[in-house]
Design an enzyme around this catalytic site. Structure first.
Site, mmCIF file in Angstrom:
data_model
loop_
_atom_site.group_PDB
_atom_site.id
_atom_site.type_symbol
_atom_site.label_atom_id
_atom_site.label_comp_id
_atom_site.label_asym_id
_atom_site.label_seq_id
_atom_site.Cartn_x
_atom_site.Cartn_y
_atom_site.Cartn_z
ATOM 1 N N GLY A 4 0.789 -1.221 0.000
ATOM 2 C CA GLY A 4 0.000 0.000 0.000
ATOM 3 C C GLY A 4 0.822 1.272 0.000
ATOM 4 C CG ASN A 5 5.043 1.057 0.774
ATOM 5 O OD1 ASN A 5 4.544 -0.026 0.480
ATOM 6 N ND2 ASN A 5 6.320 1.303 0.647
#
Length: 315
Positions: free
Chosen positions: A13-14
């Site tokens: 997700g980063n």
């Protein structure tokens, strides 16, 4: 056909964002890291998460349908496909722009991907994954009457949410298309968010099901199906660690699958973050001779793939 080592890169997700604008900004940096890998003679297939995005899409349709009867609520498989399309578009564009900046002639393609699951998977009898918008009890009862197959749970006093199954992935439906693109020297973006889960009937016809496949486990299956030598799970930390977040934290450079499995049983890895990555790494590393999984940070993606950063997991 390329003779470079084939690797599947799974973006956490980063690498993405919670809004379209934030995501566009983040994938520019992501594209630089990915192209750097190709510059080091790697053939890459890219997959990614979609947790915030698919929930945002489903919630938007749910809220809109409650205020305008002409707008339908959107089934989860279609929401998953939409999220694959919009995330794939951003990644594809960022990669194309970075390729142009470097004066290369490489091609990029993103592919909406279906993943077959077993309709008899026990997960379908115990749906646990919350998705979509929070509903009042009245809204939940109405939705249950309209669609008796839907299941809901009360979520921490904030309202009712639909829960769906998280079955194990069996095969990548679009495997032939992915392999053809790779043979034509495309960078392929596929299987986003664990893919759209589908089941097949006795005649082999496919149908989407309201479920969510673990994205890291799906990445392992993708890597197996395309004959990759390496599965690279990119996340927000540089290495897998034990006693994470404590003064006794110890970063790990190298693990056998037996050692990794033991640490999983000891509860060293959080179920919602590192555990699924380690389990996916174990599966892939044990899928054939010479297979290696590495877990590391996006910022050190090239070094992680090269084996000079991250945590290496092997049989």
């Amino acid at each position: 056909m390329s003779t470079d080592p084939r690797s599947v890169l799974a973006l956490g997700g980063n690498a993405l964002g919670n809004t379209p604008q934030e995501q566009l900004e983040r994938v520019r940096d992501t594209a630089k890291a990915l192209i750097e890998m190709i510059m080091h003679d790697n053939e890459i297939i890219v997959t990614h998460g979609n947790g915030p995005q698919v929930g945002m899409i489903q919630k938007a349709f749910s809220v809109a349908s409650q205020t305008d009867q002409k707008i339908p609520s959107m089934p989860l498989p279609e929401c998953g496909a939409m999220s694959q399309g919009y995330i794939g578009y951003h990644l594809q564009q960022a990669l194309q722009n970075e390729i142009k900046r470097r004066g290369k002639q490489w091609h990029v393609s993103s592919l909406v991907t279906q993943i077959e699951v077993d309709p008899a998977d026990p997960a379908f009898n115990n749906p646990t994954k919350p998705v979509g918008a929070f509903l009042t009890e009245e809204q939940m009862k109405k939705a249950s009457q309209e669609s008796p197959d839907l299941k809901f749970v009360e979520d921490s006093g904030r309202g009712w949410r639909q829960v769906v199954a998280s079955p194990a992935p069996l095969r990548i439906v679009e495997k032939p298309s992915i392999l053809n693109l790779l043979d034509s020297e495309f960078i392929v973006i596929c299987s986003g968010g664990g893919g759209v889960p589908v089941v097949s009937n006795k005649d082999g016809m496919l149908q989407g099901v309201p479920a969510v496949i673990d994205k890291d486990l799906a990445a392992a299956v993708l890597a197996e199906d395309v004959g990759a030598q390496t599965l690279c799970l990119l996340t927000a930390v540089d290495r897998v660690a034990i006693n994470f977040g404590t003064p006794q934290q110890q970063d790990l450079n190298d693990l056998t699958t037996a050692e990794a499995r033991k640490l999983c049983k000891e509860g060293q890895f959080a179920p919602g973050s590192m555990l699924p990555k380690v389990l996916a790494a174990i599966r892939f590393a044990e899928s054939g001779p010479g297979k290696v999984a590495v877990i590391g940070s996006l910022q050190q993606a090239a070094a992680t793939l090269a084996g000079t950063a991250g945590t290496r997991i092997h049989a």
